[in-house]
Design an enzyme around this catalytic site. Structure first.
Site, PDB file in Angstrom:
ATOM      1  N   CYS A   1     -27.537  38.037 -48.213  1.00 26.35           N
ATOM      2  CA  CYS A   1     -26.857  39.337 -48.280  1.00 26.35           C
ATOM      3  C   CYS A   1     -26.921  39.896 -49.706  1.00 26.35           C
ATOM      4  CB  CYS A   1     -25.408  39.165 -47.827  1.00 26.35           C
ATOM      5  SG  CYS A   1     -24.348  40.579 -48.137  1.00 26.35           S
TER       6      CYS A   1
ATOM      7  N   CYS B   1     -23.520  40.827 -51.121  1.00 26.92           N
ATOM      8  CA  CYS B   1     -22.765  39.621 -51.497  1.00 26.92           C
ATOM      9  C   CYS B   1     -23.240  39.095 -52.844  1.00 26.92           C
ATOM     10  CB  CYS B   1     -22.933  38.535 -50.434  1.00 26.92           C
ATOM     11  SG  CYS B   1     -22.396  38.985 -48.780  1.00 26.92           S
TER      12      CYS B   1
END
Length: 198
Positions: A71, A74
């Site tokens: 991600c 993230c």
């Protein structure tokens, strides 16, 4: 007979000394840069996180981040999370749960994780007080952390929702913003799970 050269070469002891210095310099550089395989902030935070049940019972507010290694949001938020964890160590728990780890499937369902990064925010009593979906800046994470530590209401940020308990009426929740589900509320069917979001 040959005459001695004006620029004599290095002797065996000088070569050995240069070799030792080069090895020490290389080893120091590798150590300084984090080893042969430097660990990303996400991995480091996840590895040093408390277990979720321990964090929720130890009398400190807790920030739980659902994340994945792939991600981008993230990973971009990881340095800010690392800063928050370091600044508030001892007064705030930061717990990271990887959505790709089957161990966390019950938590994924319990917290209705539909996108990542998703933050679940808990007060010192371990009660859920808020949810955030999407990447947060260091300043936003600092504001959320400070409010949790002080026991104050969470700041109003875009993508932020309150989590409330259910009242006596079934399927009813209070102060739940669009896209949020109160703990224990029935979950709407979704087409995509957390692993399908980039």
């Amino acid at each position: 007979m040959t005459s001695p050269s004006p620029n004599p070469g290095l002797g065996p002891s000088e070569r050995l000394l240069l070799l030792v210095l080069a090895v020490l310099l290389a080893a120091g550089l590798v150590w300084f840069r984090g080893g042969l395989h430097p660990e990303a902030p996400l991995e480091r935070l996840a590895r040093q996180s408390l277990d979720l049940p321990v964090a929720l019972r130890n009398g400190k507010p807790t920030v739980v981040e659902f994340y994945a290694d792939w991600c981008e949001a993230c990973r971009s938020m990881a340095p800010a999370m690392e800063t928050i964890e370091a600044q508030h160590r001892g007064e705030l728990d930061v717990v990271l749960l990887n959505v790709d780890n089957p161990r966390w499937q019950p938590e994924l369902e319990r917290f209705d994780v539909n996108g990542i990064p998703q933050l679940e925010l808990f007060n010192a009593a371990g009660t859920p007080v808020g949810r955030s979906i999407g990447a947060r800046s260091t300043a936003e994470l600092q504001a959320l952390s400070s409010a949790l530590i002080a026991g104050e209401p969470l700041p109003a940020l875009a993508g932020m929702g309150a989590v409330s308990s259910l009242d006596a009426t079934p399927n009813t929740s209070v102060d739940v913003t669009e896209g949020e589900v109160a703990a224990g509320a029935p979950k709407a069917a979704t087409m995509a799970g957390p692993r399908s979001h980039a």
